[in-house]
Design an enzyme around this catalytic site. Structure first.
Site, PDB file in Angstrom:
ATOM      1  N   LYS A 148      -6.575  13.112 -59.057  1.00 48.44           N
ATOM      2  CA  LYS A 148      -5.421  12.287 -58.711  1.00 48.44           C
ATOM      3  C   LYS A 148      -4.472  12.124 -59.896  1.00 48.44           C
ATOM      4  O   LYS A 148      -3.243  12.121 -59.723  1.00 48.44           O
ATOM      5  CB  LYS A 148      -5.887  10.914 -58.208  1.00 48.44           C
ATOM      6  CG  LYS A 148      -6.507  10.937 -56.820  1.00 48.44           C
ATOM      7  CD  LYS A 148      -5.517  11.414 -55.764  1.00 48.44           C
ATOM      8  CE  LYS A 148      -6.104  11.348 -54.364  1.00 48.44           C
ATOM      9  NZ  LYS A 148      -5.182  11.864 -53.333  1.00 48.44           N
ATOM     10  N   TYR A 187     -12.704  12.838 -58.801  1.00 43.81           N
ATOM     11  CA  TYR A 187     -11.606  12.426 -57.932  1.00 43.81           C
ATOM     12  C   TYR A 187     -10.470  11.816 -58.745  1.00 43.81           C
ATOM     13  O   TYR A 187      -9.290  12.152 -58.539  1.00 43.81           O
ATOM     14  CB  TYR A 187     -12.127  11.432 -56.900  1.00 43.81           C
ATOM     15  CG  TYR A 187     -11.088  10.900 -55.947  1.00 43.81           C
ATOM     16  CD1 TYR A 187     -10.713  11.636 -54.824  1.00 43.81           C
ATOM     17  CD2 TYR A 187     -10.487   9.662 -56.153  1.00 43.81           C
ATOM     18  CE1 TYR A 187      -9.768  11.149 -53.931  1.00 43.81           C
ATOM     19  CE2 TYR A 187      -9.543   9.173 -55.270  1.00 43.81           C
ATOM     20  CZ  TYR A 187      -9.183   9.914 -54.161  1.00 43.81           C
ATOM     21  OH  TYR A 187      -8.240   9.432 -53.283  1.00 43.81           O
ATOM     22  N   SER A 234      -3.071   7.549 -55.017  1.00 43.19           N
ATOM     23  CA  SER A 234      -4.007   6.440 -55.080  1.00 43.19           C
ATOM     24  C   SER A 234      -3.699   5.638 -56.331  1.00 43.19           C
ATOM     25  O   SER A 234      -3.108   6.152 -57.290  1.00 43.19           O
ATOM     26  CB  SER A 234      -5.442   6.976 -55.138  1.00 43.19           C
ATOM     27  OG  SER A 234      -6.359   5.979 -55.514  1.00 43.19           O
TER      28      SER A 234
END
Length: 335
Positions: free
Chosen positions: A157, A153, A140
């Protein structure tokens, strides 16, 4: 009968994983579908078979390393080997950091980061002896640029990014034929915004512009066949975010602090515990499919994505064009 590639897709029951499984199946691949849910996995298998692929459903929690190893062995027992492993499974919490409990933060990390680590380890166990295979880490823009309300999150990542870079260096050092690459994605129209645990006042949504998951799937399929490249950036918003973060991260901090609380939510009620501890498509759930509720605004084409996937061809064309211009200019001077 000639069989296609054997592809493992984690998080295959919905969203990007679902679209990716279908995209590989359209190319004749044999697909192992890994996820926790039941309804989504069954529907994903139907998708794969409908477009001519062969499907194997494996229910597994990616945070359990033994279960992941067993799942990989099940794939090899069924299909003989593994050509491509796509790490995509994740979960998250939309909330300020101080409103996320330690257990919730740990759970996001275990699924979203360690799930990739365990998946990669399982894939390497079967790929390294054959000295071939490609591992695609679905990333991402948030692997480089943290944003508010998604600290768990974003942390996961970022961790995947560092882990993958380290592994890539080790594979290059050993001269291995196994490749690992990463695909950095933008905001997508997937069901995740109705799945993840949400403590914001409004309903969670992706930061605009919103892209359809098929754009991500095309990039992942391409990356699987071009694993020598370090990573792929998908979507103009990803490119803009990563470049801005590289040039002026402090300015971007202030911009995101001012805009991204509102940009990640919209009016409407939300409820339920999300899919943090149990799948949303479990025994009493339903199939959510690949798309979320943002079809009306989501775009299905990305010029940047096409340019990224065809970068080599564009460079050759540019070089040829430059050479042609130089030759023409030389002939004019000689004339």
């Amino acid at each position: 009968m000639k069989h296609g590639k054997v592809v493992v897709v984690t998080g295959a029951s919905g969203g990007v994983g679902r679209a990716t499984a279908r995209a590989f199946a359209e190319r004749g691949a044999r697909i192992a579908l890994l996820a926790r849910g039941r309804e989504g996995l069954a529907a994903a298998a139907d998708d794969v078979q409908r477009v001519g692929g062969e499907a194997l459903v494996v229910s597994v929690d990616m945070s359990d390393p033994k279960a992941v190893d067993d799942a990989a062995q099940q794939v090899v027992d069924a299909f003989g080997h593994i050509d491509v492993w796509v790490n995509n499974a994740f979960t998250g919490v939309f909330a300020p950091f101080t409103e996320i409990t330690p257990d919730e933060f740990r759970r996001v990390t275990e699924v979203t980061y360690l799930g990739y680590v365990f998946g990669t380890r399982a894939a390497l166990h079967h790929m390294l002896p054959r000295d071939r295979g490609t591992i695609v880490q679905v990333g991402s823009a948030l692997a480089y640029r943290g944003i508010p309300l998604q600290s768990a999150y974003c942390g996961a990542k970022h961790a995947i990014q560092g882990f993958n870079e380290s592994l890539r260096c080790e594979l290059l050092h050993s001269g291995s034929g196994v490749r690992t690459t990463m695909v950095q994605l933008p905001g997508l129209n997937t069901p995740q915004f109705d799945w993840v645990l949400n403590r914001m006042p409004g309903k969670a949504r992706p930061v605009a512009p919103v892209y359809q998951p098929e754009i991500a799937a095309r990039a992942i399929v391409h990356a699987a066949s071009h694993g020598r490249r370090r990573e792929y950036w998908v979507g103009g918003s990803t490119v803009a975010t990563l470049l801005a973060n590289a040039v002026a991260p402090g300015v971007l901090d202030r911009y995101l602090a001012r805009t991204n609380f509102d940009a990640q939510q919209e009016e409407g009620e939300h409820g339920g515990p999300g899919n943090l501890w149990a799948p949303a498509d479990g025994p009493h759930g339903r199939d959510f499919g690949a798309h979320g509720r943002f079809d009306e605004e989501a775009v299905s084409r990305s010029p940047q994505d096409w340019l990224s996937r065809n970068r080599g061809r564009m460079l050759v064309a540019a070089a040829a064009g430059g050479l042609g211009a130089a030759v023409t200019a030389g002939l004019r001077r000689r004339g």
